[in-house]
Motif scaffolding. Structure first.
Motif, PDB file in Angstrom:
ATOM      1  N   GLU A 219     -22.264  32.059 -58.966  1.00  4.25           N
ATOM      2  CA  GLU A 219     -23.280  31.055 -59.258  1.00  4.25           C
ATOM      3  C   GLU A 219     -24.679  31.655 -59.266  1.00  4.25           C
ATOM      4  OE1 GLU A 219     -22.371  28.324 -60.332  1.00  4.25           O
ATOM      5  OE2 GLU A 219     -20.303  28.215 -59.677  1.00  4.25           O
ATOM      6  N   ALA A 220     -24.951  32.601 -58.367  1.00  6.80           N
ATOM      7  CA  ALA A 220     -26.263  33.253 -58.353  1.00  6.80           C
ATOM      8  C   ALA A 220     -26.499  33.998 -59.659  1.00  6.80           C
ATOM      9  CB  ALA A 220     -26.362  34.213 -57.164  1.00  6.80           C
ATOM     10  N   THR A 221     -25.481  34.660 -60.160  1.00  5.54           N
ATOM     11  CA  THR A 221     -25.596  35.382 -61.425  1.00  5.54           C
ATOM     12  C   THR A 221     -25.776  34.425 -62.597  1.00  5.54           C
ATOM     13  OG1 THR A 221     -24.178  37.146 -60.550  1.00  5.54           O
ATOM     14  CG2 THR A 221     -24.477  37.060 -62.938  1.00  5.54           C
ATOM     15  N   ALA A 222     -25.007  33.327 -62.600  1.00  6.84           N
ATOM     16  CA  ALA A 222     -25.113  32.338 -63.672  1.00  6.84           C
ATOM     17  C   ALA A 222     -26.511  31.715 -63.708  1.00  6.84           C
ATOM     18  CB  ALA A 222     -24.052  31.253 -63.495  1.00  6.84           C
ATOM     19  N   GLY A 223     -27.037  31.367 -62.535  1.00  7.27           N
ATOM     20  CA  GLY A 223     -28.379  30.809 -62.471  1.00  7.27           C
ATOM     21  C   GLY A 223     -29.430  31.804 -62.918  1.00  7.27           C
ATOM     22  N   ALA A 224     -29.248  33.070 -62.526  1.00  9.16           N
ATOM     23  CA  ALA A 224     -30.205  34.110 -62.892  1.00  9.16           C
ATOM     24  C   ALA A 224     -30.258  34.311 -64.404  1.00  9.16           C
ATOM     25  CB  ALA A 224     -29.833  35.418 -62.193  1.00  9.16           C
ATOM     26  N   LYS A 225     -29.120  34.223 -65.077  1.00 15.89           N
ATOM     27  CA  LYS A 225     -29.084  34.385 -66.533  1.00 15.89           C
ATOM     28  C   LYS A 225     -29.889  33.300 -67.237  1.00 15.89           C
ATOM     29  CE  LYS A 225     -24.622  36.781 -66.908  1.00 15.89           C
ATOM     30  NZ  LYS A 225     -23.211  36.676 -67.369  1.00 15.89           N
ATOM     31  N   ILE A 226     -29.771  32.058 -66.751  1.00 15.24           N
ATOM     32  CA  ILE A 226     -30.520  30.959 -67.352  1.00 15.24           C
ATOM     33  C   ILE A 226     -32.013  31.140 -67.119  1.00 15.24           C
ATOM     34  CG2 ILE A 226     -30.940  28.475 -67.264  1.00 15.24           C
ATOM     35  CD1 ILE A 226     -27.989  28.106 -66.532  1.00 15.24           C
ATOM     36  N   LEU A 227     -32.388  31.472 -65.880  1.00 11.78           N
ATOM     37  CA  LEU A 227     -33.812  31.643 -65.553  1.00 11.78           C
ATOM     38  C   LEU A 227     -34.415  32.815 -66.316  1.00 11.78           C
ATOM     39  CD1 LEU A 227     -33.543  30.982 -61.720  1.00 11.78           C
ATOM     40  CD2 LEU A 227     -34.750  29.554 -63.382  1.00 11.78           C
ATOM     41  N   GLU A 228     -33.651  33.883 -66.498  1.00  9.22           N
ATOM     42  CA  GLU A 228     -34.154  35.033 -67.254  1.00  9.22           C
ATOM     43  C   GLU A 228     -34.381  34.676 -68.723  1.00  9.22           C
ATOM     44  OE1 GLU A 228     -33.066  39.778 -67.795  1.00  9.22           O
ATOM     45  OE2 GLU A 228     -31.476  38.276 -67.952  1.00  9.22           O
ATOM     46  N   SER A 229     -33.523  33.792 -69.265  1.00  8.08           N
ATOM     47  CA  SER A 229     -33.699  33.384 -70.665  1.00  8.08           C
ATOM     48  C   SER A 229     -34.994  32.598 -70.860  1.00  8.08           C
ATOM     49  CB  SER A 229     -32.502  32.543 -71.124  1.00  8.08           C
ATOM     50  OG  SER A 229     -32.499  31.259 -70.506  1.00  8.08           O
ATOM     51  N   TRP A 230     -35.459  31.929 -69.798  1.00  3.10           N
ATOM     52  CA  TRP A 230     -36.715  31.181 -69.869  1.00  3.10           C
ATOM     53  C   TRP A 230     -37.917  32.071 -69.542  1.00  3.10           C
ATOM     54  CZ3 TRP A 230     -34.509  26.557 -66.601  1.00  3.10           C
ATOM     55  CH2 TRP A 230     -33.750  25.732 -67.435  1.00  3.10           C
ATOM     56  N   ILE A 231     -37.764  32.942 -68.550  1.00  2.00           N
ATOM     57  CA  ILE A 231     -38.863  33.827 -68.119  1.00  2.00           C
ATOM     58  C   ILE A 231     -38.327  35.261 -68.121  1.00  2.00           C
ATOM     59  CG2 ILE A 231     -40.620  34.260 -66.361  1.00  2.00           C
ATOM     60  CD1 ILE A 231     -40.128  31.446 -65.293  1.00  2.00           C
ATOM     61  N   PRO A 232     -38.266  35.909 -69.290  1.00  3.63           N
ATOM     62  CA  PRO A 232     -37.647  37.240 -69.390  1.00  3.63           C
ATOM     63  C   PRO A 232     -38.424  38.344 -68.682  1.00  3.63           C
ATOM     64  CG  PRO A 232     -38.666  36.584 -71.473  1.00  3.63           C
ATOM     65  CD  PRO A 232     -38.702  35.392 -70.586  1.00  3.63           C
ATOM     66  N   GLY A 233     -39.657  38.058 -68.271  1.00  2.19           N
ATOM     67  CA  GLY A 233     -40.446  39.088 -67.595  1.00  2.19           C
ATOM     68  C   GLY A 233     -39.880  39.478 -66.246  1.00  2.19           C
ATOM     69  N   ILE A 234     -39.084  38.592 -65.638  1.00  2.06           N
ATOM     70  CA  ILE A 234     -38.449  38.880 -64.342  1.00  2.06           C
ATOM     71  C   ILE A 234     -36.988  39.225 -64.593  1.00  2.06           C
ATOM     72  CG2 ILE A 234     -37.835  37.950 -62.072  1.00  2.06           C
ATOM     73  CD1 ILE A 234     -40.221  36.092 -62.284  1.00  2.06           C
ATOM     74  N   PRO A 235     -36.521  40.397 -64.149  1.00  2.43           N
ATOM     75  CA  PRO A 235     -35.139  40.811 -64.421  1.00  2.43           C
ATOM     76  C   PRO A 235     -34.121  39.889 -63.754  1.00  2.43           C
ATOM     77  CG  PRO A 235     -36.153  42.299 -62.844  1.00  2.43           C
ATOM     78  CD  PRO A 235     -37.248  41.415 -63.356  1.00  2.43           C
ATOM     79  N   GLN A 236     -32.905  39.933 -64.293  1.00  2.00           N
ATOM     80  CA  GLN A 236     -31.853  39.040 -63.821  1.00  2.00           C
ATOM     81  C   GLN A 236     -31.554  39.230 -62.342  1.00  2.00           C
ATOM     82  OE1 GLN A 236     -27.157  38.552 -64.764  1.00  2.00           O
ATOM     83  NE2 GLN A 236     -28.469  38.763 -66.550  1.00  2.00           N
ATOM     84  N   TRP A 237     -31.506  40.496 -61.876  1.00  2.00           N
ATOM     85  CA  TRP A 237     -31.173  40.747 -60.479  1.00  2.00           C
ATOM     86  C   TRP A 237     -32.226  40.142 -59.551  1.00  2.00           C
ATOM     87  CZ3 TRP A 237     -34.592  43.168 -57.309  1.00  2.00           C
ATOM     88  CH2 TRP A 237     -35.577  43.961 -57.902  1.00  2.00           C
ATOM     89  N   ALA A 238     -33.503  40.154 -60.007  1.00  2.00           N
ATOM     90  CA  ALA A 238     -34.573  39.595 -59.184  1.00  2.00           C
ATOM     91  C   ALA A 238     -34.443  38.080 -59.095  1.00  2.00           C
ATOM     92  CB  ALA A 238     -35.930  39.972 -59.766  1.00  2.00           C
ATOM     93  N   TRP A 239     -34.067  37.425 -60.200  1.00  2.00           N
ATOM     94  CA  TRP A 239     -33.858  35.981 -60.172  1.00  2.00           C
ATOM     95  C   TRP A 239     -32.724  35.620 -59.215  1.00  2.00           C
ATOM     96  CZ3 TRP A 239     -37.261  32.691 -61.063  1.00  2.00           C
ATOM     97  CH2 TRP A 239     -38.140  32.755 -62.142  1.00  2.00           C
ATOM     98  N   ALA A 240     -31.641  36.400 -59.259  1.00  2.00           N
ATOM     99  CA  ALA A 240     -30.517  36.153 -58.351  1.00  2.00           C
ATOM    100  C   ALA A 240     -30.975  36.260 -56.897  1.00  2.00           C
ATOM    101  CB  ALA A 240     -29.375  37.122 -58.630  1.00  2.00           C
ATOM    102  N   LEU A 241     -31.793  37.270 -56.627  1.00  2.00           N
ATOM    103  CA  LEU A 241     -32.311  37.472 -55.269  1.00  2.00           C
ATOM    104  C   LEU A 241     -33.195  36.302 -54.852  1.00  2.00           C
ATOM    105  CD1 LEU A 241     -32.457  39.531 -52.905  1.00  2.00           C
ATOM    106  CD2 LEU A 241     -34.524  40.440 -53.980  1.00  2.00           C
TER     107      LEU A 241
END
Length: 451
Positions: free
Chosen positions: A89-111
């Motif tokens: 779920e953390a990875t799935a959420g990070a992918k969506i957030l990265e698609s909206w704000i690509p300046g922050i990498p996926q791993w950082a969104w998951a964190l």
């Protein structure tokens, strides 16, 4: 709201398109079969949880009914299942957030997501409940709106809907109701059964509510209409609006496909937001579930004693942080070795939820007889047609597990059952050794459980 939202996982929004593509309109029967199974399991669990509410829920009940080894094993297996779900779920959420704000990498969104929700769970059980209330509210509102809009479109009374009334043509055209044959219904069962996981969380949360017995009773009694409206209602609406073999169902998701047919603008982005809400809800519940299961195991002596310690707000901080730590490790595995180590973790936890449902059936058989004989006044919720429906449910779950063995694709049902069974045998072996050592130390096995 935890009860309502718990049965609506992200899988309902994004994981059912492949099932429709495999079974066609017959996927309705697949949902009905799994829905009936979940209703029966929740009725059995509700019966025991209303009689004896506890944060350990089915793990504590298995301990009492089947022995310490059962409570130990099913508690740790369920904990492991949700730790892996945290990473998914953390990875799935990070992918969506990265698609909206690509300046922050996926791993950082998951964190970021994991840290924020961990903080929420560490504050108090009330903060977890408050966030889950709103997460669940958004999911329920989204599905309710979809059912209303979809219903108006199906009836042909939606203003601006150019396709007119669709009626039930999509259920009979395009190859008929069972275009892939009756066997596809069972294939559909395998593809959707895991989207129902999480409904049992409410019985863990009920242990910390003001009136556990009333909370469990209400939650269990509402299971039928929740599954009937949210799952079967949604599937029916989608199938009536979009032909089952339309590629958009698997490419952009079944809800998005239906919304686009109706003509709702920005349907894809709307669904992204709803899916993100579902992901955060599942992650929030996963953090709560792992911490409370670890707390219960610690309280019963099956985990480090520090897991059972709570702060002034009643939060088992050590159990929460320990669970989150393993969740972070699983997230790291998902990024570092997604096709090896994490796939192994995923497959080894794949059938655990079905094992949990089986254990619920077996301990209900035993505890129901004990309660009927000794504490019948506690049976405010009763399983229907006991013990016949309990045995029927055992047969249904066993059949699903056996049928999974026919799925020979890489990472399919056979791999999941084999690896989950191997993990279960290892944990049961550890529990037997641990129980034996405890008996040797005290001379009286499970004495602390007879309180």
């Amino acid at each position: 709201m935890i009860a309502i939202g718990g049965v609506i996982g992200a899988g309902l929004f994004v994981g059912s398109g492949s099932g429709i593509a495999s079974a066609g309109p017959g996927i309705l029967l697949s949902y009905a079969i799994v829905g009936v199974m979940v209703v029966f399991v929740m009725r059995m669990l509700g019966e025991m949880s209303a009689a004896n509410p506890t944060s350990g829920s089915f793990s504590a009940h298995a301990d009492r009914a089947l022995g310490r080894w059962a409570g130990f094993s099913i508690g740790w297996l369920y904990w492991f299942f949700w730790v892996v779900v945290l990473a998914i779920e953390a990875t799935a959420g990070a992918k969506i957030l990265e698609s909206w704000i690509p300046g922050i990498p996926q791993w950082a969104w998951a964190l970021i997501v994991m840290i924020v929700l961990t903080g929420i769970n560490l504050i108090s059980v009330a903060s977890y409940g408050e966030f889950e209330f709103w997460f669940a509210g958004i999911k329920v509102a989204a599905i309710s709106a979809f059912l209303i809009i979809g219903g108006l479109a199906i009836l042909g009374v939606l203003p601006g809907f150019s396709h007119g009334a669709t009626g039930l043509d999509n259920f009979t055209d395009h190859g008929g109701f069972l275009p892939e044959g009756p066997g596809a219904v069972l294939t559909g069962v395998l593809m959707i059964v895991f989207s129902f996981m999480g409904s049992e969380i409410v019985t863990l949360a009920a242990g910390e509510s003001e009136d556990p017995q009333h909370s469990v009773t209400e939650a269990v009694n509402s299971v039928i209409w929740r599954i009937g409206s949210f799952y079967l209602g949604s599937v029916f609406a989608v199938m009536a609006l979009v032909p089952w073999n339309d590629k958009s169902i698997t490419e952009i998701g079944w809800y998005s496909a239906a919304l686009e047919v109706i003509g709702i603008p920005h349907a894809g982005e709307i669904m992204k937001f709803i899916v993100l809400t579902s992901v955060l809800s599942c992650l929030n519940s996963g953090l709560y579930t792992t911490s409370r299961m670890a707390y219960s195991l610690g309280e019963r002596g099956d985990a480090p004693k520090s897991f059972s310690h709570t702060n002034v707000r009643g939060v088992p901080r050590v159990a929460t942080l320990a669970s989150v730590a393993f969740g972070f490790v699983a997230v790291f595995f998902n990024y570092k070795w997604p096709d090896t180590v994490f796939v192994f973790l995923l497959n080894s936890s794949g059938a655990i939820a079905l094992f949990v449902w089986l254990v619920i059936c077996f301990f209900q058989l035993r505890l129901r007889r004990i309660l009927s004989r000794e504490e019948s006044e506690k049976l405010v919720v009763r399983m229907w047609l006991f013990p016949y429906l309990t045995w029927a449910t055992i047969g249904m779950i066993s059949f699903v597990l056996i049928y999974m063995l026919t799925d020979t694709a890489e990472g399919g049902g056979r791999d999941q059952v084999a690896l989950s069974t191997l993990l279960a045998l290892i944990v049961v072996g550890i529990s037997l050794v641990y129980t034996g050592l405890s008996r040797n130390r005290t001379g009286v096995p499970n004495k602390h459980r007879r309180r």
